[in-house]
Scaffold this motif. Structure first.
Motif, PDB file in Angstrom:
ATOM      1  N   SER A   1       0.802  -1.219   0.000  1.00  0.00           N
ATOM      2  CA  SER A   1       0.000   0.000   0.000  1.00  0.00           C
ATOM      3  C   SER A   1       0.836   1.270   0.000  1.00  0.00           C
ATOM      4  O   SER A   1       1.966   1.303   0.497  1.00  0.00           O
ATOM      5  CB  SER A   1      -0.915   0.017   1.229  1.00  0.00           C
ATOM      6  OG  SER A   1      -0.176   0.304   2.403  1.00  0.00           O
TER       7      SER A   1
ATOM      8  N   LYS B   1       6.167   3.520  -4.567  1.00  0.00           N
ATOM      9  CA  LYS B   1       5.077   3.033  -5.410  1.00  0.00           C
ATOM     10  C   LYS B   1       5.343   3.373  -6.884  1.00  0.00           C
ATOM     11  O   LYS B   1       5.080   2.568  -7.780  1.00  0.00           O
ATOM     12  CB  LYS B   1       3.747   3.644  -4.962  1.00  0.00           C
ATOM     13  CG  LYS B   1       3.281   3.182  -3.594  1.00  0.00           C
ATOM     14  CD  LYS B   1       3.008   1.689  -3.554  1.00  0.00           C
ATOM     15  CE  LYS B   1       1.765   1.309  -4.322  1.00  0.00           C
ATOM     16  NZ  LYS B   1       1.508  -0.154  -4.284  1.00  0.00           N
TER      17      LYS B   1
ATOM     18  N   THR C   1      -1.841  -2.289  -6.395  1.00  0.00           N
ATOM     19  CA  THR C   1      -1.965  -1.102  -5.558  1.00  0.00           C
ATOM     20  C   THR C   1      -1.737  -1.365  -4.081  1.00  0.00           C
ATOM     21  O   THR C   1      -1.067  -0.602  -3.407  1.00  0.00           O
ATOM     22  CB  THR C   1      -3.353  -0.465  -5.721  1.00  0.00           C
ATOM     23  OG1 THR C   1      -4.353  -1.403  -5.316  1.00  0.00           O
ATOM     24  CG2 THR C   1      -3.589  -0.026  -7.151  1.00  0.00           C
ATOM     25  N   GLY C   2      -2.318  -2.414  -3.520  1.00  0.00           N
ATOM     26  CA  GLY C   2      -2.303  -2.589  -2.069  1.00  0.00           C
ATOM     27  C   GLY C   2      -3.427  -1.804  -1.412  1.00  0.00           C
ATOM     28  O   GLY C   2      -4.239  -1.145  -2.080  1.00  0.00           O
ATOM     29  N   ASP C   3      -3.490  -1.867  -0.091  1.00  0.00           N
ATOM     30  CA  ASP C   3      -4.525  -1.184   0.676  1.00  0.00           C
ATOM     31  C   ASP C   3      -4.338   0.329   0.557  1.00  0.00           C
ATOM     32  O   ASP C   3      -3.240   0.813   0.361  1.00  0.00           O
ATOM     33  CB  ASP C   3      -4.415  -1.601   2.150  1.00  0.00           C
ATOM     34  CG  ASP C   3      -5.729  -1.476   2.893  1.00  0.00           C
ATOM     35  OD1 ASP C   3      -6.691  -0.950   2.322  1.00  0.00           O
ATOM     36  OD2 ASP C   3      -5.783  -1.933   4.053  1.00  0.00           O
ATOM     37  N   GLY C   4      -5.440   1.072   0.651  1.00  0.00           N
ATOM     38  CA  GLY C   4      -5.320   2.516   0.723  1.00  0.00           C
ATOM     39  C   GLY C   4      -5.551   3.273  -0.556  1.00  0.00           C
ATOM     40  O   GLY C   4      -5.451   4.497  -0.589  1.00  0.00           O
TER      41      GLY C   4
ATOM     42  N   ARG D   1      -7.412   7.708   2.677  1.00  0.00           N
ATOM     43  CA  ARG D   1      -8.083   6.621   3.400  1.00  0.00           C
ATOM     44  C   ARG D   1      -9.263   7.098   4.242  1.00  0.00           C
ATOM     45  O   ARG D   1      -9.918   6.289   4.897  1.00  0.00           O
ATOM     46  CB  ARG D   1      -7.071   5.904   4.310  1.00  0.00           C
ATOM     47  CG  ARG D   1      -5.925   5.258   3.564  1.00  0.00           C
ATOM     48  CD  ARG D   1      -5.130   4.360   4.481  1.00  0.00           C
ATOM     49  NE  ARG D   1      -3.995   3.758   3.811  1.00  0.00           N
ATOM     50  CZ  ARG D   1      -3.479   2.569   4.117  1.00  0.00           C
ATOM     51  NH1 ARG D   1      -4.011   1.868   5.097  1.00  0.00           N
ATOM     52  NH2 ARG D   1      -2.439   2.088   3.470  1.00  0.00           N
TER      53      ARG D   1
END
Length: 439
Positions: A94, A103, A119-122, A186
């Motif tokens: 994330s 990223k 992407t991952g979390d967030g 978030r």
């Protein structure tokens, strides 16, 4: 141990690390949180060897005979499946756990060699989308940063049910890493510790998962491949249920998989090794008649070398995914920053406090000054170099077994060096035709 007291004997049960942890727990009154993955020795791909070609099979000449590496994901239901040049993808990590520069670097490196990142979390950052030719959008229990527009901007969607480092549990993002930008993405309060949910709020079983997958397909006009990611536990049944719910791709993450932050008791004591999980998932797909015929399998958790890649594929995976190794390739645990790591009470190769936000390499941080140390262009190129090496190593091994494509590797090309590996991978113990538990 020092030889100053040769008569002293260390306890195998209460060794010094255990004693130190008991004393820490007694002093602090809270479980230990850290990043990285399981550190104890587990059966792994190193416990398998390839049977190279000789008389019974002929090897391929590396400089003259092609060994294919491409993989197509999402052929079951998606109108726009994705094609990757290599079967090594970047796992979801994330923004929040990682810096924006990290990223971006992951996107640049993956795109340079024709593979995907996640992407991952967030939520999705513009840096990541802008520099990722193929981007997979993770749909997680927390729903942090989730919005339908980003689902449509992605090339595939990964519904995360579990992660190898913490199957059955949620991750953590400590307050010091919740910057203004992370908080806004978030919808969280700044500087307050956050724990991600361990289960999706709107379903309780595979029937609900089927409904959710259909919703995601309708949002994206049935274009995007839908992955379902599970932490390796009851892998055979989880794979079957995910396929029956409508998944195009199954992602199985073994317990060697890393994490940004969770309880150490999760990391070391929950889940099964990747080596065991890949065969269980493969058998489930074979029983359904869909292995290499409609549903693809991605395996992650402790992938480090081209040999790991080739062995995972030989056991049934269509592709693998890397996370920890990708961060190391970007520049995590750099030897030239030894002095900086020493100030944090650690050393290059041992730094695991990704949750703390103090990463001297600028990767697992939201500190603007530290983040400046990571050049996303140079870091992305390092990652691309690493991915090329993984691919070349896997091709070398496949050619040695007489294979013209990595997907032509098979369990018959492998033997095991230990009883545990033979039983888990379901290949013969080296020098025998014996597979423990089968014959």
């Amino acid at each position: 141990m020092s030889n100053d007291h040769p008569s002293l004997r260390e306890s195998a049960t209460f060794d010094r690390a255990t004693i130190q942890e008991i004393q820490r727990a007694a002093a602090e009154g809270i479980y230990r949180i850290r990043g990285f993955g399981a550190k104890r020795a587990l059966p792994h791909f190193d416990d398998l060897v390839f049977l190279g070609a000789s008389v019974s099979r002929y090897p391929l000449e590396g400089y003259r005979e092609r060994c294919g590496t491409e993989v197509v994901l999402g052929t079951r239901h998606a109108s726009k499946p994705i094609t990757l040049d290599i079967p090594v993808t970047i796992a979801g990590m994330s923004f929040g756990s990682l810096s924006a520069n990290a990223k971006e670097a992951l996107g640049r490196g993956a795109s340079e060699v024709g593979t995907s990142t996640t992407t991952g979390d967030g939520g999705m950052t513009n840096e990541e989308r802008g520099h990722s030719k193929t981007l997979v959008y993770q749909y997680l229990p927390s729903r942090y940063g989730m919005n339908p527009d980003d689902l449509r901007r992605a090339d595939a969607i990964e519904v995360v049910v579990g992660q190898g480092a913490k199957p059955g549990g949620g991750g953590m993002l400590l307050g010091q890493k919740i910057s203004d930008r992370v908080a806004e993405m978030r919808t969280l309060p700044k500087d307050i510790d956050q724990r991600s949910a361990c289960r999706h709020p709107d379903w309780t079983g595979p029937d609900d998962l089927e409904i959710k997958i259909r919703e995601l397909r309708e949002i994206t006009d049935w274009e995007k491949p839908i992955y379902v990611k599970v932490g390796a536990t009851r892998t055979y049944y989880d794979t079957m249920l995910a396929v029956k719910a409508g998944a195009d791709v199954i992602v199985v993450d073994g317990m060697q998989g890393g994490t940004g932050a969770t309880q150490e008791c999760f990391i070391e004591h929950v889940g099964i090794p990747t080596l065991a999980a890949v065969r269980l998932a493969t058998e489930a797909l074979q029983e359904l008649g869909l292995h290499r015929k409609g549903v693809q399998l991605i395996v992650s958790g402790g992938i480090r070398t081209g040999a790991d890649v080739a062995k995972a594929i030989a056991l049934g995976a269509d592709a693998v995914s890397i996370g920890t190794a990708a961060l190391i390739a970007l520049g995590d645990n750099r030897p030239d920053l030894a002095g900086e790591y020493a100030k944090l009470g650690t050393a290059p190769g041992f730094y695991e406090d990704w949750q703390a936000g103090n990463d001297p390499a600028g990767i697992t941080t939201q500190n603007p000054e530290l983040e400046k140390r990571l050049d996303p262009v140079k870091a992305g190129h390092r990652l691309a170099n690493y991915l090329r090496v993984l691919t070349l190593e896997a091709q070398t091994l496949a050619r040695a077994c007489g294979k013209s494509h990595l997907h032509n590797l098979e369990p018959e090309d492998l033997q095991a060096l230990t009883l545990e590996a033979a039983a888990m991978a379901k290949v013969p113990l080296a020098g025998t035709d014996w597979i423990p538990g089968l014959r």
